[in-house]
Design a protein around this motif. Structure first.
Motif, PDB file in Angstrom:
ATOM      1  N   CYS A  44       0.688  -1.127  -0.163  1.00 48.52           N
ATOM      2  CA  CYS A  44       0.053  -0.043   0.041  1.00 48.52           C
ATOM      3  C   CYS A  44       0.894   1.279  -0.173  1.00 48.52           C
ATOM      4  O   CYS A  44       2.190   1.151  -0.120  1.00 48.52           O
ATOM      5  CB  CYS A  44      -0.919  -0.109   1.175  1.00 48.52           C
ATOM      6  SG  CYS A  44       0.152   0.097   2.762  1.00 48.52           S
ATOM      7  N   CYS A  49       3.654   1.183   6.861  1.00 47.45           N
ATOM      8  CA  CYS A  49       2.830  -0.406   6.959  1.00 47.45           C
ATOM      9  C   CYS A  49       3.697  -1.473   6.837  1.00 47.45           C
ATOM     10  O   CYS A  49       4.753  -1.469   6.258  1.00 47.45           O
ATOM     11  CB  CYS A  49       1.855  -0.523   5.916  1.00 47.45           C
ATOM     12  SG  CYS A  49       0.665  -1.763   5.854  1.00 47.45           S
ATOM     13  N   CYS A  51       3.305  -3.982   5.177  1.00 49.50           N
ATOM     14  CA  CYS A  51       3.500  -4.479   3.801  1.00 49.50           C
ATOM     15  C   CYS A  51       4.901  -4.204   3.152  1.00 49.50           C
ATOM     16  O   CYS A  51       5.303  -4.818   2.331  1.00 49.50           O
ATOM     17  CB  CYS A  51       2.174  -4.097   2.989  1.00 49.50           C
ATOM     18  SG  CYS A  51       2.150  -2.371   2.660  1.00 49.50           S
ATOM     19  N   HIS A  58      -0.835  -6.893   1.352  1.00 45.51           N
ATOM     20  CA  HIS A  58      -2.524  -7.072   1.208  1.00 45.51           C
ATOM     21  C   HIS A  58      -2.679  -7.677   0.108  1.00 45.51           C
ATOM     22  O   HIS A  58      -2.266  -7.771  -0.769  1.00 45.51           O
ATOM     23  CB  HIS A  58      -2.996  -5.406   1.082  1.00 45.51           C
ATOM     24  CG  HIS A  58      -2.218  -4.540   2.144  1.00 45.51           C
ATOM     25  ND1 HIS A  58      -2.882  -4.309   3.494  1.00 45.51           N
ATOM     26  CD2 HIS A  58      -1.246  -3.596   2.092  1.00 45.51           C
ATOM     27  CE1 HIS A  58      -2.140  -3.455   4.194  1.00 45.51           C
ATOM     28  NE2 HIS A  58      -1.197  -3.096   3.317  1.00 45.51           N
TER      29      HIS A  58
END
Ligand SMILES: [Zn+2]
Length: 123
Positions: A44, A49, A51, A58
Protein backbone atom coordinates in the motif's frame (compact mmCIF):
# COMPACT_ATOMS: atom_id res chain seq x y z
CA UNK A 1 -2.40 -23.88 -25.83
CA UNK A 2 -3.97 -27.04 -27.09
CA UNK A 3 -2.10 -30.27 -27.30
CA UNK A 4 -1.84 -32.32 -30.46
CA UNK A 5 -3.88 -35.50 -30.30
CA UNK A 6 -2.46 -38.34 -32.33
CA UNK A 7 -5.50 -39.31 -34.34
CA UNK A 8 -3.67 -41.02 -37.19
CA UNK A 9 -4.57 -44.51 -36.00
CA UNK A 10 -8.13 -43.79 -34.94
CA UNK A 11 -10.65 -45.28 -37.35
CA UNK A 12 -12.48 -42.75 -39.51
CA UNK A 13 -15.85 -43.90 -38.19
CA UNK A 14 -14.70 -43.33 -34.60
CA UNK A 15 -13.49 -39.84 -35.53
CA UNK A 16 -16.82 -39.02 -37.11
CA UNK A 17 -18.74 -40.35 -34.12
CA UNK A 18 -16.58 -38.42 -31.70
CA UNK A 19 -17.02 -35.24 -33.69
CA UNK A 20 -20.77 -35.75 -34.02
CA UNK A 21 -21.02 -36.06 -30.26
CA UNK A 22 -18.94 -32.91 -29.72
CA UNK A 23 -21.02 -30.92 -32.20
CA UNK A 24 -24.29 -32.24 -30.74
CA UNK A 25 -23.38 -31.35 -27.17
CA UNK A 26 -21.80 -28.01 -28.06
CA UNK A 27 -23.43 -25.09 -26.34
CA UNK A 28 -22.49 -21.48 -25.94
CA UNK A 29 -22.52 -20.73 -22.24
CA UNK A 30 -23.95 -17.33 -21.44
CA UNK A 31 -21.30 -16.62 -18.81
CA UNK A 32 -18.29 -16.96 -21.14
CA UNK A 33 -15.29 -14.81 -20.39
CA UNK A 34 -12.21 -14.53 -22.54
CA UNK A 35 -9.91 -13.14 -19.86
CA UNK A 36 -7.31 -14.02 -17.28
CA UNK A 37 -8.11 -14.15 -13.60
CA UNK A 38 -5.12 -12.99 -11.60
CA UNK A 39 -4.51 -13.06 -7.87
CA UNK A 40 -2.26 -10.31 -6.54
CA UNK A 41 -0.76 -9.32 -3.20
CA UNK A 42 0.16 -5.66 -3.07
CA UNK A 43 1.98 -3.03 -1.05
CA UNK A 44 0.00 0.00 0.00
CA UNK A 45 0.99 3.66 0.04
CA UNK A 46 1.59 3.96 3.78
CA UNK A 47 5.30 4.06 4.49
CA UNK A 48 4.98 2.61 8.01
CA UNK A 49 2.80 -0.33 7.00
CA UNK A 50 4.08 -3.85 7.58
CA UNK A 51 3.52 -4.62 3.92
CA UNK A 52 6.69 -2.71 3.02
CA UNK A 53 9.37 -4.44 5.03
CA UNK A 54 7.86 -7.56 6.58
CA UNK A 55 6.53 -9.02 3.37
CA UNK A 56 2.99 -8.95 4.78
CA UNK A 57 1.44 -7.65 1.63
CA UNK A 58 -2.26 -6.89 1.34
CA UNK A 59 -4.54 -9.23 -0.47
CA UNK A 60 -5.31 -11.31 -2.25
CA UNK A 61 -6.88 -8.97 -4.78
CA UNK A 62 -8.46 -10.56 -7.83
CA UNK A 63 -8.24 -8.91 -11.22
CA UNK A 64 -9.93 -9.90 -14.42
CA UNK A 65 -7.65 -8.89 -17.28
CA UNK A 66 -8.35 -8.78 -20.99
CA UNK A 67 -5.73 -8.15 -23.65
CA UNK A 68 -6.37 -6.71 -27.07
CA UNK A 69 -4.33 -5.87 -30.14
CA UNK A 70 -1.60 -3.24 -29.93
CA UNK A 71 -1.01 -3.76 -26.24
CA UNK A 72 -4.46 -2.53 -25.28
CA UNK A 73 -5.64 -3.88 -22.02
CA UNK A 74 -8.63 -3.93 -19.66
CA UNK A 75 -8.35 -4.73 -15.99
CA UNK A 76 -11.21 -5.09 -13.56
CA UNK A 77 -10.76 -5.37 -9.81
CA UNK A 78 -13.28 -7.93 -8.60
CA UNK A 79 -14.86 -6.74 -5.41
CA UNK A 80 -16.94 -9.58 -4.06
CA UNK A 81 -16.58 -13.33 -3.63
CA UNK A 82 -19.55 -13.73 -5.97
CA UNK A 83 -17.79 -11.74 -8.69
CA UNK A 84 -14.65 -13.80 -8.24
CA UNK A 85 -16.61 -17.04 -8.45
CA UNK A 86 -18.53 -15.86 -11.52
CA UNK A 87 -15.33 -14.73 -13.21
CA UNK A 88 -13.65 -18.04 -12.45
CA UNK A 89 -16.61 -19.93 -13.94
CA UNK A 90 -16.67 -17.74 -17.04
CA UNK A 91 -12.95 -18.19 -17.65
CA UNK A 92 -13.29 -21.97 -17.19
CA UNK A 93 -16.28 -22.02 -19.54
CA UNK A 94 -14.20 -20.29 -22.19
CA UNK A 95 -11.36 -22.78 -21.78
CA UNK A 96 -13.82 -25.66 -22.11
CA UNK A 97 -15.32 -24.14 -25.23
CA UNK A 98 -11.88 -23.72 -26.79
CA UNK A 99 -11.00 -27.32 -25.98
CA UNK A 100 -14.12 -28.57 -27.77
CA UNK A 101 -13.53 -26.34 -30.78
CA UNK A 102 -9.94 -27.43 -30.95
CA UNK A 103 -10.81 -31.11 -30.83
CA UNK A 104 -13.33 -30.68 -33.64
CA UNK A 105 -10.68 -28.86 -35.69
CA UNK A 106 -8.09 -31.57 -35.05
CA UNK A 107 -10.53 -34.24 -36.20
CA UNK A 108 -11.30 -32.20 -39.32
CA UNK A 109 -7.60 -31.82 -40.02
CA UNK A 110 -7.16 -35.59 -39.75
CA UNK A 111 -10.17 -36.25 -41.99
CA UNK A 112 -8.75 -33.90 -44.63
CA UNK A 113 -5.36 -35.63 -44.35
CA UNK A 114 -7.10 -38.90 -45.21
CA UNK A 115 -8.87 -37.34 -48.18
CA UNK A 116 -12.17 -37.55 -46.30
CA UNK A 117 -14.64 -34.66 -46.32
CA UNK A 118 -14.58 -32.93 -42.92
CA UNK A 119 -18.27 -32.10 -43.30
CA UNK A 120 -20.98 -34.71 -43.06
CA UNK A 121 -20.48 -37.64 -45.41
CA UNK A 122 -22.82 -37.37 -48.38
CA UNK A 123 -26.16 -38.93 -47.71
ZN1 LIG B 1 0.29 -1.81 3.62
Amino acid sequence: MSKINDLRHTPTLALRQRKARLVRTFSLRPDLLHASLLERFLKCGKKQCACHDQGAKHGPFFYLNRSFAKGQFQSLLLKSPDQIRQARQGVAAYAGLLAVLDEVCQINYELLRRGEPPGEPED
